[in-house]
Design a protein around this motif. Sequence first.
Motif, PDB file in Angstrom:
ATOM      1  N   THR A  88     -32.908  25.585 -48.490  1.00 41.12           N
ATOM      2  CA  THR A  88     -32.268  24.295 -48.744  1.00 41.12           C
ATOM      3  C   THR A  88     -31.343  24.368 -49.952  1.00 41.12           C
ATOM      4  N   LEU A  89     -30.191  23.756 -49.801  1.00 47.46           N
ATOM      5  CA  LEU A  89     -29.276  23.505 -50.909  1.00 47.46           C
ATOM      6  C   LEU A  89     -29.441  22.041 -51.307  1.00 47.46           C
ATOM      7  N   ASP A  90     -29.892  21.799 -52.517  1.00 48.32           N
ATOM      8  CA  ASP A  90     -30.078  20.433 -53.021  1.00 48.32           C
ATOM      9  C   ASP A  90     -29.015  20.179 -54.087  1.00 48.32           C
ATOM     10  N   GLY A  91     -28.021  19.362 -53.732  1.00 49.21           N
ATOM     11  CA  GLY A  91     -26.896  19.125 -54.626  1.00 49.21           C
ATOM     12  C   GLY A  91     -27.166  18.188 -55.775  1.00 49.21           C
ATOM     13  N   HIS A  92     -28.361  17.581 -55.828  1.00 46.94           N
ATOM     14  CA  HIS A  92     -28.688  16.679 -56.945  1.00 46.94           C
ATOM     15  C   HIS A  92     -27.672  15.522 -57.024  1.00 46.94           C
ATOM     16  N   GLY A  93     -27.153  15.120 -55.856  1.00 51.73           N
ATOM     17  CA  GLY A  93     -26.025  14.207 -55.846  1.00 51.73           C
ATOM     18  C   GLY A  93     -26.304  12.822 -56.385  1.00 51.73           C
ATOM     19  N   ALA A  94     -27.502  12.287 -56.154  1.00 54.32           N
ATOM     20  CA  ALA A  94     -27.792  10.911 -56.564  1.00 54.32           C
ATOM     21  C   ALA A  94     -27.617  10.711 -58.058  1.00 54.32           C
ATOM     22  N   SER A  95     -27.806  11.787 -58.832  1.00 51.67           N
ATOM     23  CA  SER A  95     -27.638  11.695 -60.281  1.00 51.67           C
ATOM     24  C   SER A  95     -26.188  11.851 -60.700  1.00 51.67           C
ATOM     25  N   ALA A  96     -25.318  12.235 -59.762  1.00 51.30           N
ATOM     26  CA  ALA A  96     -23.925  12.496 -60.105  1.00 51.30           C
ATOM     27  C   ALA A  96     -22.944  11.513 -59.474  1.00 51.30           C
ATOM     28  N   TRP A  97     -23.306  10.912 -58.325  1.00 54.23           N
ATOM     29  CA  TRP A  97     -22.387   9.995 -57.660  1.00 54.23           C
ATOM     30  C   TRP A  97     -22.017   8.843 -58.578  1.00 54.23           C
ATOM     31  N   GLY A  98     -20.755   8.528 -58.614  1.00 53.50           N
ATOM     32  CA  GLY A  98     -20.290   7.425 -59.441  1.00 53.50           C
ATOM     33  C   GLY A  98     -19.959   7.820 -60.855  1.00 53.50           C
ATOM     34  N   ARG A  99     -20.225   9.063 -61.235  1.00 58.26           N
ATOM     35  CA  ARG A  99     -19.880   9.502 -62.589  1.00 58.26           C
ATOM     36  C   ARG A  99     -18.369   9.496 -62.748  1.00 58.26           C
TER      37      ARG A  99
END
Length: 359
Positions: A88-99
């Motif tokens: 799995t590739l986990d982009g950790h996106g929820a912590s970065a979206w909207g930055r």
Amino acid sequence: MDYYFSHSLVKAFLTAWRDACKARGRASFVIPKGTYLLNPIVFTGPCRALITFELKGTLLAPINNPSSDTTWINFRYLDRLTVNGGGTLDGHGASAWGRKSGNPLLMGMGFAFVNNTNVNNINSINSQNAHISMFQCENITLSRLTISAPSHSPNTDGIKMAKSKGINIKNVHIATGDDCIAMITGTKNVNISNVYCGPGHGISIGSFGSNTDEFDIQDISVKSCTFNGTSHGLRIKTWPSALNHPLKASNIVYEDITIIDVDHPINIDQEYCPDNKCGNKVSSGVKISNVSYRNVRGTCKGDVAINFKCSASNPCQNISLENIDLERRGHHHRKKPLKNLCSNVHGASHGKQQPAACF
């Protein structure tokens, strides 16, 4: 759960990659089970060995990109690469979206100048930007992939490609906040089959046609795909911009498509301008021709099943509709029937047409 945070992880990966790259015959680069926080990395060639990149564990992207890189895991200048492993590739996106400040949000896995390659049995979740991207690639097959991000996640295209040809995408499940698949400038000879898209913005050709340095998109096949709860289904989008040289999207086939509660099932938009800041709009300089829609059936959430909004200066030519059966979701069709809208389009319809064809 154990996490591996070693600051030297990139260095260790690159050392192992160099060893695999210079080996004779076949070589495997294996990431074992476990969770690894990995900063942006570039695996580059050319390599003497035929490399299998086997991801068994989970790679976790940094929340704050420590570099100016735009891609998290980047493969460059390689031939006959295999990527697999079930990891799995986990982009950790929820912590970065909207930055709104800092270094670029990272695309997940990128391929640039990579040829004759297979990518299969990989999971990609919550990418910060596009999940998988291809640039100037040739003969790549992507299969048995699961790509997932919530519907509200911005710019999280599932698979995005440009200036690439001979791309095969099959048996892929994509749920995302942007296009499930996006084909932009210079994409040619693409075969897409058995893709499940939803949520997302559909399978898109474009957007393109805003710059003078873009290239034709042609020979695209989309077959046996399902769209469930997406904003769009089969979509072609070009900017309302005059061009200094001819540009075209042509030889496109959509066949055996299932539509489930989609807002805009079939759409050609040659006035694409998502931020409404295009100024004085002009007719799109892109010529769209030889597009076939065959055996498209299902349910629509909006009022318009088919919307062909083509260029006044470059009308769409040879557009074919064959056996289209779209109805309003549930019992709402009893209140207001679906309709089709057409402008600046020339073509023909055959077989069942529900709603009635508009050309």
